[in-house]
Each structure stands twice: as structure tokens, then as C-alpha cells.
Design a protein around this motif. Structure first.
Motif, PDB file in Angstrom:
ATOM      1  N   ILE A  71       0.605  -1.350  -0.207  1.00  0.00           N
ATOM      2  CA  ILE A  71      -0.280   0.044  -0.042  1.00  0.00           C
ATOM      3  C   ILE A  71       0.972   1.360   0.240  1.00  0.00           C
ATOM      4  N   LYS A  72       0.775   2.329  -1.101  1.00  0.00           N
ATOM      5  CA  LYS A  72       1.634   3.396  -1.262  1.00  0.00           C
ATOM      6  C   LYS A  72       1.537   3.653   0.394  1.00  0.00           C
ATOM      7  N   ILE A  89       0.861  -0.585  -4.670  1.00  0.00           N
ATOM      8  CA  ILE A  89       1.827  -0.023  -5.875  1.00  0.00           C
ATOM      9  C   ILE A  89       2.017  -1.820  -5.978  1.00  0.00           C
ATOM     10  N   VAL A  90       2.180  -2.493  -6.846  1.00  0.00           N
ATOM     11  CA  VAL A  90       2.112  -4.136  -7.289  1.00  0.00           C
ATOM     12  C   VAL A  90       3.445  -4.234  -8.404  1.00  0.00           C
ATOM     13  N   GLN A  91       3.829  -5.375  -8.230  1.00  0.00           N
ATOM     14  CA  GLN A  91       5.404  -5.174  -8.398  1.00  0.00           C
ATOM     15  C   GLN A  91       5.482  -6.741  -9.135  1.00  0.00           C
ATOM     16  N   GLN A 108       7.178  -1.394 -12.009  1.00  0.00           N
ATOM     17  CA  GLN A 108       5.826  -0.944 -10.712  1.00  0.00           C
ATOM     18  C   GLN A 108       3.973  -0.294 -10.890  1.00  0.00           C
ATOM     19  N   HIS A 109       3.628  -1.350 -10.894  1.00  0.00           N
ATOM     20  CA  HIS A 109       1.835  -0.418 -11.515  1.00  0.00           C
ATOM     21  C   HIS A 109       0.894   0.013 -10.087  1.00  0.00           C
ATOM     22  N   ASN A 189       9.483   2.977   0.861  1.00  0.00           N
ATOM     23  CA  ASN A 189       9.543   3.997   1.733  1.00  0.00           C
ATOM     24  C   ASN A 189       9.668   5.239   1.217  1.00  0.00           C
ATOM     25  N   ASP A 190       9.940   6.885   2.208  1.00  0.00           N
ATOM     26  CA  ASP A 190       9.743   7.692   1.812  1.00  0.00           C
ATOM     27  C   ASP A 190       9.805   8.623   0.431  1.00  0.00           C
TER      28      ASP A 190
END
Length: 217
Positions: A71-72, A89-91, A108-109, A189-190
Motif C-alpha cells: 500500500i502506497k 503498488i504492485v510489482q 511497478q504499477h 519508503n519516503d
């Protein structure tokens, strides 16, 4: 408190639709019954899919999301209507195989979602179930390394010697020294993401602020 576990098919075939199921744990239970401390599995509460003929912004077919889903950061929230919204975020791992692996840039999408959990006991139709998790493709990020050099899904049959900046890295051949990835794990991460690699005993950090380049092992 809300806990979400994502269930996707491992090594998902590219020609099939992407199916995502969610299980929500919400109630405290006695210690001896706990799967996770403080929560109980409520069963399947949401179902969503992306059609098999959907394409990403590069024109390639969407699919293969089984390698990693996250999850973003900062997107997940509960609305006043009681639904939950955010972005996945799916990879994929390394693209679809034809007669072996192909020169497919790792990526990634980002997929926006609206989650409306169903916890009733009455059976619902497929069309009704599909509304419990609405998915909308947003964009694709292609992975590059230093100097914006493209990554590839080709088999790693050679390696790039270590430098002052990087360890030995997998590549298809001495004639094609693009970084070869079979991406699996994903931690956001950020300022980027850590991606684990099947063929090498380390994770790789891709930094968004510097052009999505590979920076560190």
C-alpha cells in the motif's frame, strides 16, 4: 484497528486477469485462537479484478502482480461513508516468458482502490462481489539504474564486476551489461523502494528523487 492481508496468486500468468482478495481482521479474540495478536480472520470480505486485456502506459499487458503488493505510504484512509481508499503498488517479477525470458524492463504499477468490505452471511452475485474492491489503474514506473540505464528481465548468465559504488551485479552477458532482475519483495519508503532479487543475496534501493536509479545494495 484494521489489519489487511493481501492474497494474490504467486507467479500469476500474464494472460489471466489480476485477482485480488482481501481478508480483514477486526475483533480481539482469546489468546489461544489468535492468528495475529489481537485480531481474528473475518474471511473473504472483498474481491476485485483487472481485465486480462488491460494494458499499462507503455502498451504492455498488465499482469504478473504476484511478486509483491504494497500500500502506497500516506494513501490509505477510511472515508465518512465507511469505505477505505488508497493506492496499491504492485510489482511483477520479470515479465512474460515466450520461449524463455525476454528483454522486458522491470517496473511497478500504481492502482487506486476503493474497498467496501462485505461481512454479511447472505450470498452475493459475482457482479455485486466485484464492487467490494474497485480497482483503477493509474500509472507505471519503469525501473532504471545509474545513468538511467534500463533494467531487463533476461536471464542473468553473467555478472558485472564490483565497483566502488556497487557489488557484483547480475547481467545477461558481457555484451549486454544491463542489470538483470527477477524482482520479488518490495518495501516502500519516503523516497523510493527496496526491491529484493532472486538471483542475488541482497536488496536494491531505487531512489525516486534521483530518477529512480539503483543506488545501494
Amino acid at each position: 484497528m484494521l489489519s489487511i492481508a493481501l492474497t494474490v496468486m504467486r507467479y500469476f500468468i500474464f494472460s489471466l486477469p489480476f485477482i485480488l482478495a482481501l481478508f480483514i481482521n477486526v475483533e480481539a479474540v482469546p489468546l489461544e485462537r489468535r492468528a495475529l495478536p489481537g485480531f481474528v480472520n473475518k474471511g473473504l470480505v472483498a474481491f476485485g479484478l483487472i481485465p486480462a486485456n488491460a494494458k499499462d502506459s507503455t502498451g504492455d499487458t498488465l499482469g504478473g502482480f504476484g511478486s509483491a503488493v504494497a500500500i502506497k505510504r500516506g494513501t490509505f484512509r477510511k472515508t465518512k461513508k465507511g469505505t477505505f481508499v488508497g493506492s496499491f503498488i504492485v510489482q511483477p517479477d520479470r515479465g512474460h516468458n515466450v520461449h524463455g525470458t525476454i528483454d522486458w524492463q522491470i517496473r511497478q504499477h500504481e492502482i487506486d482502490f476503493v474497498l467496501t468490505p462485505y461481512t454479511g452471511s447472505k450470498p452475493i452475485s459475482f457482479l455485486e462481489a466485484k464492487e467490494t474492491l474497485k480497482l483503477k489503474y493509474k500509472k507505471t514506473l519503469l525501473y532504471t539504474e545509474r545513468q538511467q540505464k534500463k533494467t531487463t528481465g533476461l536471464d542473468a548468465l553473467d555478472y558485472r564486476p564490483a565497483t566502488g559504488s556497487d557489488p557484483e551485479l547480475p547481467i545477461p552477458s558481457s555484451a549486454m551489461d544491463n542489470l538483470s532482475l527477477d524482482a520479488e519483495g518490495l518495501v516502500l519508503n519516503d523516497d523510493g523502494r527496496y526491491v529484493s532479487e532472486v538471483k542475488a543475496p541482497y536488496s536494491m534501493w531505487f531512489n525516486d528523487k534521483l530518477g529512480h536509479q539503483l543506488l545501494d545494495k
